[in-house]
Design an enzyme around this catalytic site. Structure first.
Site, mmCIF file in Angstrom:
data_model
loop_
_atom_site.group_PDB
_atom_site.id
_atom_site.type_symbol
_atom_site.label_atom_id
_atom_site.label_comp_id
_atom_site.label_asym_id
_atom_site.label_seq_id
_atom_site.Cartn_x
_atom_site.Cartn_y
_atom_site.Cartn_z
ATOM 1 N N HIS A 50 32.327 45.737 43.055
ATOM 2 C CA HIS A 50 32.290 45.076 44.095
ATOM 3 C C HIS A 50 31.693 46.035 44.854
ATOM 4 C CE1 HIS A 50 36.559 43.718 43.608
ATOM 5 N NE2 HIS A 50 36.662 45.241 42.706
ATOM 6 N N ARG A 52 30.821 44.984 48.034
ATOM 7 C CA ARG A 52 31.309 45.658 49.677
ATOM 8 C C ARG A 52 29.974 44.959 50.759
ATOM 9 N NH1 ARG A 52 36.321 46.928 47.324
ATOM 10 N NH2 ARG A 52 36.233 49.310 46.776
ATOM 11 N N ASN A 82 36.228 40.193 47.630
ATOM 12 C CA ASN A 82 37.000 41.082 48.519
ATOM 13 C C ASN A 82 36.510 41.056 49.277
ATOM 14 O OD1 ASN A 82 36.580 42.994 46.290
ATOM 15 N ND2 ASN A 82 38.818 43.643 46.510
ATOM 16 N N GLU A 140 40.901 34.834 41.931
ATOM 17 C CA GLU A 140 42.205 35.294 42.807
ATOM 18 C C GLU A 140 42.479 36.884 42.684
ATOM 19 O OE1 GLU A 140 45.658 36.000 43.835
ATOM 20 O OE2 GLU A 140 46.041 35.952 41.659
ATOM 21 N N HIS A 169 43.659 38.931 39.087
ATOM 22 C CA HIS A 169 43.635 40.599 38.622
ATOM 23 C C HIS A 169 45.520 39.989 38.111
ATOM 24 C CE1 HIS A 169 43.712 44.145 40.149
ATOM 25 N NE2 HIS A 169 45.251 44.050 40.164
ATOM 26 N N HIS A 208 39.781 43.140 33.609
ATOM 27 C CA HIS A 208 41.136 44.388 33.736
ATOM 28 C C HIS A 208 42.514 44.858 32.864
ATOM 29 C CE1 HIS A 208 42.506 44.314 37.100
ATOM 30 N NE2 HIS A 208 41.559 44.256 38.489
ATOM 31 N N ASP A 274 34.995 46.869 36.677
ATOM 32 C CA ASP A 274 35.970 47.465 37.974
ATOM 33 C C ASP A 274 35.040 48.499 39.138
ATOM 34 O OD1 ASP A 274 37.373 46.445 40.325
ATOM 35 O OD2 ASP A 274 39.336 47.494 38.953
ATOM 36 N N HIS A 278 35.039 53.510 46.841
ATOM 37 C CA HIS A 278 35.683 54.093 47.678
ATOM 38 C C HIS A 278 34.490 55.232 48.907
ATOM 39 C CE1 HIS A 278 38.259 50.694 47.956
ATOM 40 N NE2 HIS A 278 38.455 51.114 47.048
HETATM 41 C C1 NCD Z 1 39.637 47.487 43.796
HETATM 42 C C2 NCD Z 1 39.267 47.067 45.638
HETATM 43 O O1 NCD Z 1 38.576 48.005 45.540
HETATM 44 O O2 NCD Z 1 38.210 46.430 45.385
HETATM 45 N N1 NCD Z 1 40.224 48.511 43.772
HETATM 46 C C3 NCD Z 1 40.861 48.023 42.802
HETATM 47 O O3 NCD Z 1 41.785 49.667 42.218
HETATM 48 N N2 NCD Z 1 40.643 47.925 41.174
HETATM 49 C C4 NCD Z 1 40.676 46.229 44.625
HETATM 50 C C5 NCD Z 1 42.017 46.103 43.712
HETATM 51 O O4 NCD Z 1 42.322 45.656 42.508
HETATM 52 O O5 NCD Z 1 43.047 46.114 44.023
HETATM 53 ZN ZN ZN Z 2 38.058 44.934 41.163
#
Ligand code: NCD
Ligand code: ZN
Length: 404
Positions: A50, A52, A82, A140, A169, A208, A274, A278
């Protein structure tokens, strides 16, 4: 021309490699070239990151995420849709690929979001995108915010999966609540039940997987699946160390679950990080997600030196299978005709992971203090790219004829 100890056809071979136009032209014991010290493995492919950008560029961008990938020996990523806004249409998809063309350090590919809003026109969107770019999967990935949205539903997914690879997921939302630590709120059953329902109706790619039962169920089918480093190495016992930072979806599991998965590493199809970055202040509030694209290969190379996994399995899960399963035909192996994408590891160069030395914008890692062997050189299409910090990444274009 390079010379060294290459991982070739499942074992190490002292040989030389001739490279032309970024591809391996020849491999042979008599070929001479620049001597490379260390083990030369196929560079990794991470099919679940991700990166972002957009409205969440404070957490990560394609630029910082791909630099992190490069330093982790990963030469190709599949980014997830996402983002804010979602990548659920061709316009946003094209816009993002333009950013990747300019900013990415490694090769870049992108999934398309599948939601109940766009499912009606998904076929047309796929057509428009895949005229230009190679679309690895439609995803999805939002089961948790789709309790009602699941109208699109398990049934509808079966029709869509006939069109394209759907990556799921799989956690049934009716079992899922929010809280910290989230392993108390998202039980194993959420995953097991969702997986069991899905495999009844079609073949998917399961993101995952984190439970023994789900892996055992998917193994018997034609569906594919990935497991993350954190579900192989961390457990709910890490809550003491990680505190509020422990949240990740799916959550960490009990020690016994993790031990079985690692012991059965050879059964796992794909190792994918994955990478879900954050910031610390966001993690403290319980937002789920672990960064991991930079630490995945280094931690597992270390585990291979300790005999906990073997190099053959590792290369299969981190390079060969991701390329095969997701259709990246030029990647995944050191083989004539494929891209010369290598990660070189000096096995004596083991050190402790420190978040401050990593390249992600999120500035933390659940693996602080873990021993790892980071690549000392990375080659992308024959170019040495790690030290030069060249933005060598290319977006993966469609190979229209082979898919439609
Ligand atoms: C994912 C994210 O931060 O984009 N986080 C995660 O813990 N895998 C989103 C998600 O799958 O909830
Ligand atoms: Zn993910």
């Amino acid at each position: 021309m390079l010379e060294g100890k290459f991982f070739y056809k499942g074992e190490f071979l002292e040989a030389g490699i001739e490279i032309e136009d970024g591809r391996i032209k020849n491999i042979g014991k008599l070929i001479k070239g620049k001597k490379i010290r260390g083990l030369i493995l196929p560079a990794g492919i991470d099919v679940h990151v991700h990166f972002r950008d957009f409205e969440e560029k404070h957490k990560e961008t394609i630029e910082t995420g791909s630099l992190s990938a490069l330093h982790g020996g990963v030469c190709l990523v599949v980014d997830q849709p996402n983002t804010k806004p979602l990548i659920d249409n061709d316009k946003t998809y094209f816009f993002r690929m333009e950013i990747a063309k300019k900013k990415s350090y490694v090769d870049y590919s992108l999934n398309l979001a599948l939601t109940n809003k766009n499912s009606g026109e998904i076929k047309e969107i796929i057509k428009r995108i895949s005229k230009k770019y190679y679309l690895p999967a439609i995803g999805e990935v939002f089961l948790e915010h789709s309790n009602e949205e699941l109208e699109i539903g398990y049934e509808n997914l079966s029709k869509i999966s006939l069109l394209w690879r759907v990556s799921l997921h799989a956690e049934d939302p009716s079992f899922v609540k929010n809280g910290v630590p989230n392993f108390l709120y998202r039980p194993k059953e959420a995953e097991i039940i969702a997986v069991r329902r899905c495999i009844e109706i079609s073949d998917f790619h399961f993101c995952h997987l984190s439970t023994v039962e789900a892996v055992k169920a998917v193994e018997k089918t034609d569906s594919s699946f990935e497991v993350t480093p954190h579900h192989l190495l961390l457990s709910i016992e890490d809550f003491e160390r990680l505190k509020n930072f422990v949240n990740v979806n799916p959550p960490l599991r009990e020690r016994s679950e993790v031990e079985w998965l690692l012991k059965n590493f050879s059964k796992i199809q794909i190792l994918a990080s994955d990478h879900a970055p954050h910031l610390s202040e966001e993690k403290n509030l319980g937002i789920p997600g672990f960064p991991g694209v930079e630490t995945m290969y280094p931690i597992f190379v270390k585990l291979a030196t300790l005999g906990i996994v073997n190099f053959r399995d590792l290369v299969e899960k981190i390079a060969v299978n991701p390329a095969k399963i997701f259709g990246f035909r030029d990647y995944g192996e050191i083989e004539i005709g494929k891209f010369a994408n290598f990660a070189v590891f000096d096995l004596k160069d083991s050190r402790k992971i420190k978040a401050e030395e990593l390249h992600s914008k999120c500035f933390w890692t659940p693996y602080e203090g873990f021993e790892a062997i980071f690549p000392k050189k990375v080659f992308l299409r024959g170019e040495e790219v790690l030290e030069s910090n060249v933005r060598g990444g290319k977006v993966i274009l469609s190979d229209f004829s082979s898919r439609l």
